[in-house]
Design an enzyme around this catalytic site. Structure first.
Site, PDB file in Angstrom:
ATOM      1  N   CYS A  52       3.982  20.602  -6.972  1.00  0.00           N
ATOM      2  CA  CYS A  52       5.002  19.716  -7.561  1.00  0.00           C
ATOM      3  C   CYS A  52       6.133  20.620  -8.085  1.00  0.00           C
ATOM      4  CB  CYS A  52       4.381  18.919  -8.716  1.00  0.00           C
ATOM      5  SG  CYS A  52       5.614  18.067  -9.739  1.00  0.00           S
TER       6      CYS A  52
ATOM      7  N   HIS B   2       0.812  -1.217   0.000  1.00  0.00           N
ATOM      8  CA  HIS B   2       0.000   0.000   0.000  1.00  0.00           C
ATOM      9  C   HIS B   2       0.843   1.265   0.000  1.00  0.00           C
ATOM     10  CE1 HIS B   2      -3.551  -2.448   1.857  1.00  0.00           C
ATOM     11  NE2 HIS B   2      -3.281  -2.782   0.624  1.00  0.00           N
TER      12      HIS B   2
HETATM   13  N1  APR Z   1      -0.781  -7.799  17.454  1.00  0.00           N
HETATM   14  C1  APR Z   1      -1.284  -8.458  16.385  1.00  0.00           C
HETATM   15  N2  APR Z   1      -2.476  -8.152  15.812  1.00  0.00           N
HETATM   16  C2  APR Z   1      -3.182  -7.142  16.368  1.00  0.00           C
HETATM   17  C3  APR Z   1      -2.734  -6.415  17.494  1.00  0.00           C
HETATM   18  C4  APR Z   1      -1.478  -6.789  18.037  1.00  0.00           C
HETATM   19  N3  APR Z   1      -0.973  -6.156  19.114  1.00  0.00           N
HETATM   20  N4  APR Z   1      -3.675  -5.471  17.804  1.00  0.00           N
HETATM   21  C5  APR Z   1      -4.665  -5.599  16.891  1.00  0.00           C
HETATM   22  N5  APR Z   1      -4.379  -6.610  16.049  1.00  0.00           N
HETATM   23  C6  APR Z   1      -5.164  -7.094  14.896  1.00  0.00           C
HETATM   24  C7  APR Z   1      -6.643  -6.849  14.987  1.00  0.00           C
HETATM   25  O1  APR Z   1      -7.271  -7.908  15.683  1.00  0.00           O
HETATM   26  C8  APR Z   1      -7.029  -6.827  13.501  1.00  0.00           C
HETATM   27  O2  APR Z   1      -7.342  -8.146  13.058  1.00  0.00           O
HETATM   28  O3  APR Z   1      -4.730  -6.354  13.779  1.00  0.00           O
HETATM   29  C9  APR Z   1      -5.770  -6.364  12.802  1.00  0.00           C
HETATM   30  C10 APR Z   1      -5.883  -4.958  12.224  1.00  0.00           C
HETATM   31  O4  APR Z   1      -6.876  -4.996  11.229  1.00  0.00           O
HETATM   32  P1  APR Z   1      -7.128  -3.669  10.345  1.00  0.00           P
HETATM   33  O5  APR Z   1      -7.196  -2.470  11.227  1.00  0.00           O
HETATM   34  O6  APR Z   1      -8.264  -4.001   9.410  1.00  0.00           O
HETATM   35  O7  APR Z   1      -5.768  -3.506   9.540  1.00  0.00           O
HETATM   36  P2  APR Z   1      -5.339  -4.205   8.211  1.00  0.00           P
HETATM   37  O8  APR Z   1      -5.832  -5.609   8.131  1.00  0.00           O
HETATM   38  O9  APR Z   1      -3.876  -3.991   8.082  1.00  0.00           O
HETATM   39  O10 APR Z   1      -6.111  -3.284   7.126  1.00  0.00           O
HETATM   40  C11 APR Z   1      -5.776  -3.471   5.816  1.00  0.00           C
HETATM   41  O11 APR Z   1      -7.096  -1.564   5.129  1.00  0.00           O
HETATM   42  O12 APR Z   1      -7.519   0.337   6.178  1.00  0.00           O
HETATM   43  C12 APR Z   1      -6.973  -0.153   5.003  1.00  0.00           C
HETATM   44  O13 APR Z   1      -5.078   0.405   3.666  1.00  0.00           O
HETATM   45  C13 APR Z   1      -5.515   0.187   4.985  1.00  0.00           C
HETATM   46  O14 APR Z   1      -3.570  -1.245   5.025  1.00  0.00           O
HETATM   47  C14 APR Z   1      -4.866  -1.069   5.566  1.00  0.00           C
HETATM   48  C15 APR Z   1      -5.809  -2.156   5.060  1.00  0.00           C
END
Ligand code: APR
Length: 257
Positions: free
Chosen positions: A156, A122
Site C-alpha cells: 500500500c 461484488h
Molecule cells: N447467457 C445467459 N446465462 C448463461 C449463459 C449465457 N450465455 N451461459 C451460462 N449462463 C448461466 C448459467 O446457466 C448459470 O445459471 O449463467 C449462470 C451462471 O451462474 P454462476 O456461475 O453461479 O454465476 P453467478 O450466479 O453470477 O454467481 C454468483 O457467486 O461465484 C460467486 O461472486 C461470485 O458473483 C459470483 C456469484
C-alpha cells in the site's frame, strides 16, 4: 416454448414498464469469453478452489498467490470485450423511463457497454484498495496495473499493508450502499429482468423474490434452469448474447409504431 417464440411477449412486458430493474450474473459475460468464477480454474489454477482463494484469510496467508490469481483473471477480463448481450442491455435505457442494472459481475462490461445506472454488488476487479483500509473503508487506490507485479501483491502506498482487489470475498459484507440500492430498486420496479445467474448466492439471490412480492413481473434469460426459474413469469431459455438483441429489436419495432 423455445425462446424465439417468447421474444414478443418479453418485449411487450418491457415496452409497458416504467421502471425496469435487471439482475445479472456471470452468464452475462460468458459469451465475452470470460470464464465464470468457477470456470476460471483451467490450467495452472485448476488445483485451487475459488473458495480457497477469494477470502481475506487466504490473502493474509498467501497474498502473492491470491494476487496472482486476480491478475490472471484481470488479464482475462482485459483481453475480452462486452458482448451483444451487454450492448442490448444498455440499449434498454432508450425504451424504458428508468432502468437499473444490478450486477454480481466484477468486469465493468455493463458500464463499458453504455449502461448508465449500474450497481456492482461484488465490487470490481479493475479497482484496488489497501487490505487494511488505512485510508478509510473501501478507499480506492489508484494503481496502474501495467506497472505492478503480476506475482507479488504490491505494498500500500500509505502503510505497510498490501494492496488487494476491490472485490467482495467469501465471508465479507457487500458494500452497504450497493445492498441498499439493490433492494430499493427490486422493491420499486414493475418488471425485473434476471439474466445469467444461478440464483445461488445471497443477497443477490433474494432480489427476484423481493420484486415479485412487490408486484413486479419477473422475466428470466438463462439457457439452464436456475433458482429463479420457479418464480419467473416468463423464461427465455437461451444465451443472453442472442436473446437480449432479439428483445431489443422487437422493442425497436414497437417504438417505430
Ligand atoms: N447467457 C445467459 N446465462 C448463461 C449463459 C449465457 N450465455 N451461459 C451460462 N449462463 C448461466 C448459467 O446457466 C448459470 O445459471 O449463467 C449462470 C451462471 O451462474 P454462476 O456461475 O453461479 O454465476 P453467478 O450466479 O453470477 O454467481 C454468483 O457467486 O461465484 C460467486 O461472486 C461470485 O458473483 C459470483 C456469484
Amino acid at each position: 416454448m423455445s425462446w424465439p417464440e417468447l421474444v414478443e411477449d418479453a418485449a411487450q412486458i418491457i415496452h409497458q414498464a416504467q421502471h425496469l430493474t435487471l439482475s445479472t450474473g456471470a452468464g452475462m459475460s460468458k459469451e465475452s469469453g470470460v470464464p465464470t468464477f468457477r470456470d476460471a480454474h483451467e490450467g495452472l489454477w485448476e488445483k485451487y478452489k475459488p473458495e480457497e482463494l477469494a477470502t481475506p484469510q487466504a490473502f493474509q496467508r498467501n497474498p502473492d498467490l491470491v494476487w496472482s490469481w486476480y491478475m490472471f483473471r484481470l488479464d482475462l477480463v482485459s483481453g475480452a470485450e462486452p458482448n451483444a448481450g451487454h450492448r442490448a442491455v444498455a440499449a434498454l435505457d432508450a425504451f424504458v423511463p428508468k432502468v437499473t442494472v444490478i450486477t454480481q459481475n466484477i468486469d465493468s462490461f455493463h458500464q463499458l457497454s453504455g449502461s448508465v445506472d449500474v450497481v456492482e454488488l461484488h465490487g470490481n476487479i479493475r479497482r484496488f484498495r489497501c487490505f487494511d483500509n488505512c485510508q478509510g473503508p473501501r478507499t480506492i487506490i489508484d494503481l496502474a496495473t501495467s506497472e505492478v507485479s503480476k506475482e507479488i501483491a504490491p505494498p500500500c502506498p500509505h502503510c505497510d499493508a498490501r494492496v488487494r482487489p476491490d472485490v467482495v470475498w467469501y465471508g465479507e459484507t457487500l458494500p452497504e450502499w450497493a445492498i441498499k440500492r439493490a433492494f430499493e430498486e427490486a422493491a420499486a420496479c414493475d418488471v425485473m429482468l434476471v439474466i445469467g445467474t444461478s440464483g445461488l448466492v445471497n443477497p443477490a439471490a433474494r432480489l427476484p423474490q423481493v420484486a415479485k412480492e412487490a408486484g413486479a413481473t419477473i422475466i428470466e434469460v438463462n439457457p439452464s434452469f436456475s433458482m429463479v426459474t420457479p418464480i419467473a413469469d416468463l423464461v427465455l431459455e437461451g444465451p443472453a448474447g442472442e436473446v437480449m438483441p432479439a428483445i431489443v429489436a422487437a422493442l425497436g419495432k414497437r417504438a417505430a409504431g
